[in-house]
Motif scaffolding. Sequence first.
Motif, PDB file in Angstrom:
ATOM      1  N   PHE A 138       0.858   2.723   5.773  1.00 20.33           N
ATOM      2  CA  PHE A 138      -0.588   2.895   5.887  1.00 20.33           C
ATOM      3  C   PHE A 138      -0.918   3.248   7.330  1.00 20.33           C
ATOM      4  N   GLY A 188      -6.471   3.840   6.676  1.00 19.86           N
ATOM      5  CA  GLY A 188      -6.088   3.277   5.392  1.00 19.86           C
ATOM      6  C   GLY A 188      -6.198   1.770   5.386  1.00 19.86           C
ATOM      7  N   SER A 219      -9.060   9.987  -1.919  1.00 24.16           N
ATOM      8  CA  SER A 219      -7.737   9.703  -2.476  1.00 24.16           C
ATOM      9  C   SER A 219      -7.430  10.387  -3.791  1.00 24.16           C
ATOM     10  N   CYS A 259      -3.727   3.938  -1.664  1.00 24.88           N
ATOM     11  CA  CYS A 259      -4.830   3.842  -0.716  1.00 24.88           C
ATOM     12  C   CYS A 259      -6.101   4.470  -1.274  1.00 24.88           C
ATOM     13  N   GLN A 318       0.820  -1.209   0.000  1.00 23.01           N
ATOM     14  CA  GLN A 318       0.000   0.000   0.000  1.00 23.01           C
ATOM     15  C   GLN A 318       0.855   1.261   0.000  1.00 23.01           C
ATOM     16  N   ASN A 319       0.536   2.172  -0.929  1.00 19.17           N
ATOM     17  CA  ASN A 319       1.186   3.482  -1.022  1.00 19.17           C
ATOM     18  C   ASN A 319       2.674   3.407  -1.337  1.00 19.17           C
ATOM     19  N   SER A 357      -8.431   5.494   0.692  1.00 19.60           N
ATOM     20  CA  SER A 357      -8.917   6.375   1.747  1.00 19.60           C
ATOM     21  C   SER A 357      -8.448   7.801   1.463  1.00 19.60           C
TER      22      SER A 357
END
Length: 777
Positions: free
Chosen positions: A67, A71, A406, A51, A43-44, A53
């Motif tokens: 995260f 997230g 996001s 993400c 993630q990210n 979020s």
Amino acid sequence: MSDRDETVHYDSPAGGWGSLRGIARIFGDEWNTPAVMETLARQNKPGGFMCVSCSWAKPADHNAFEFCENGAKATLWDLTTRRCTPEFFAGHTVTELRGWSDYELEQTGRLTHPMRYDRETDRYVPCAWDEAFAAIGGELRALAPKSTVFYSSGRASLETSYLYALFARLYGHNNLPDSSNMCHETTSVALKKIIGASVGTVVFDDLSKCDAMFFFGQNTGTNSPRFLHPLQEAVRRGAKIITFNPVRERGLESFTNPQSPVEMLTGQETRISEQYYQVRPGGDIAVLLGMCKHVFAADDEARKRDRRVLDVDFIAQHTTGLEEFESKVRSTTWQSIEAESGLSRADIEAAAQVYVEAERVIGIYGMGLTQHVHGFENIAMFVNLLLLRGNIGREGAGISPVRGHSNVQGQRTVGISEKPELVPLDRLAAQFGFEPPRDEGLNTVAACKGILSGDVKAFIGLGGNFVRAIPERERMEAAWTRMRLTVQIATKLNRSHLVNGEVAYLLPCLSRTEKDVQAGGAQVVTMEDTFSCIHGSIGHRVPASEHLLSEPAIVAGIAKATLPANPRITWDAWVADYARIRAEIAETYHKEFHDFEERKFTPGGFYRGNSARERVWKTEAGKAIFTAPKMMSATGFDDAPGRYRLITMRSNDQFNTTIYGYSDRLRGIEGTRDVLLINPAEMRRAGLEPGQVVSLLSDAGDGIERSVHGLVVTPFSLPDGCLGAYYPEMNPLMAVTHHDEHSKTPAAKSVPVRIQPTAEFRPTPPLEPEGQGLRPS
């Protein structure tokens, strides 16, 4: 006993073990399985997925786990093993499902099949994709284009957003409201007007180079928790953080880094804000004006010693309007500033002195500034303060709105806008051989008014939960059913899917974590973070259902069924290979997206630039503009006996309208969302007692009755004359006409209401969360 002892609150820091328990409490053993942990580890990060979020930065120098609690919740929400199948819909009428809570609806799991609403049985029934596209296209062809609305939420990728906006204009309208209209449209309008760039001027690296940060109306701990890491680092190197917020949010008070074994084992925490002031809702104009008043006074003293506090060279070269603004500040009394802000002169001057002594300052804000009737003036005043000392357009300084969803900022970048002047329509005309509509389209408020009046006949929702997110829910739901066509593109079931037009379709799409394999192979999508950096994202999980389509494929499918053939519009080729969509984006927006394909996985993202950061002012005056406020309060209404300023808030267990659970851990509220927050002294003045059940009534003064019932009085630390309660439950109290005067953003941070007590009492919120079971299916 102090008022603090009487209130519900949370004494532990943000982050720490509380974050891990918050995840485990909702997802149980499912959250830390090897497959899920492998997904979260991507993630990210470059080569992973971004993400879904918040839009916080994805730094090049990333952590092992990049995260936050929210997230992780957003990702796990998509990765759930629950499925919302045709069999589920066969067992429940839409009318029955309307009685379910937001939490219960989303707990049904991922949507698996395209569905059509059958009015005779009041149920969703499965249908084929081609059937859905053909029916939707036929309905759209029969309608006047300007009677339709194409809404998009903030999670759709740049590729999807570009195709969606192009589809709307090929069809014949600019009715492209998005979630920005409900949160940061005030930012886009205000910053564009006064500094010539519609987004913040700060980049991620500035956070490590500033001497001070000033926060106004932004809840970092709940809305962008990864921000707490650079805040902790800033404090440790000596930067000062000053916060103005009606609510004392734990993330801006103290933080324990959950990625630090030492802090987790020892309970070590970092104090974040050096000064924290609970300004009255709508009192930010007064606070900022008071700070500017102190800056001018400090400059007067400095001049006696042949020195200056103001950056006179910057002001002379780069700004206009100082004389009128200075006159306004100097003529405003401290008495009026204190009365409207709810703060003392000494407190405001103490904060302003930090600003005077800091060489490089970043101004940070959230919806606590944007969601007011005079939100424009809130932001203009913040810019005024920064301009006085040249804190825009240089390293380690600037204005920094913290965006929510996001890709909500990125959607506007690539054409999701109702304002034709913000879109390169001439380039689109030449690129695709058509004449785009040139008239202004409908934003969220205008779309709501059009639905209420019956002028809007069709609504297509690209994600989101529009009906739940907007003001006046009861009136809007009644009007919604009078539309001819409603189409919802989504991953999970929500309230908006249960309020349908005469013809209605529910179309399930892939999530960002899932593999998107098209004719050209595995596909990549992109999005823009709050610092204007572009990131590539690729999913690795097996899709929740073999019947899901990607968002670009769904948009293209509807468009092909609606529009006449155009040799320059290659929907099939674009869906087969998203690189071709990026090539079209790069042609339309060459300066920002040149070499798009080569740069899409740049660590930390590639920066698309910002003219104001370069001190190029694309305003009518050709300079940054000082703005003299004409009012001291941002609320847009006067105080009156029995009238309160209601703040709508999000809990620690939600993101926008998605409710993950019933724990607002960082405020000490567990097991319920039906609370009315009020400070103990105000509660006693109103003759209320803890646990008493009350109703809130709209005090908009327009003759329309609006109410929310069954709220439990809960003592909480808030300014006098102020109430707090949860969004979106309080949306029925907001008049659709109660919005920022310039941007039309709903004014959800200062809603005029009255309290109607009842004789009923219930226990105050429990200290431990209650059960969060799902209704049996």
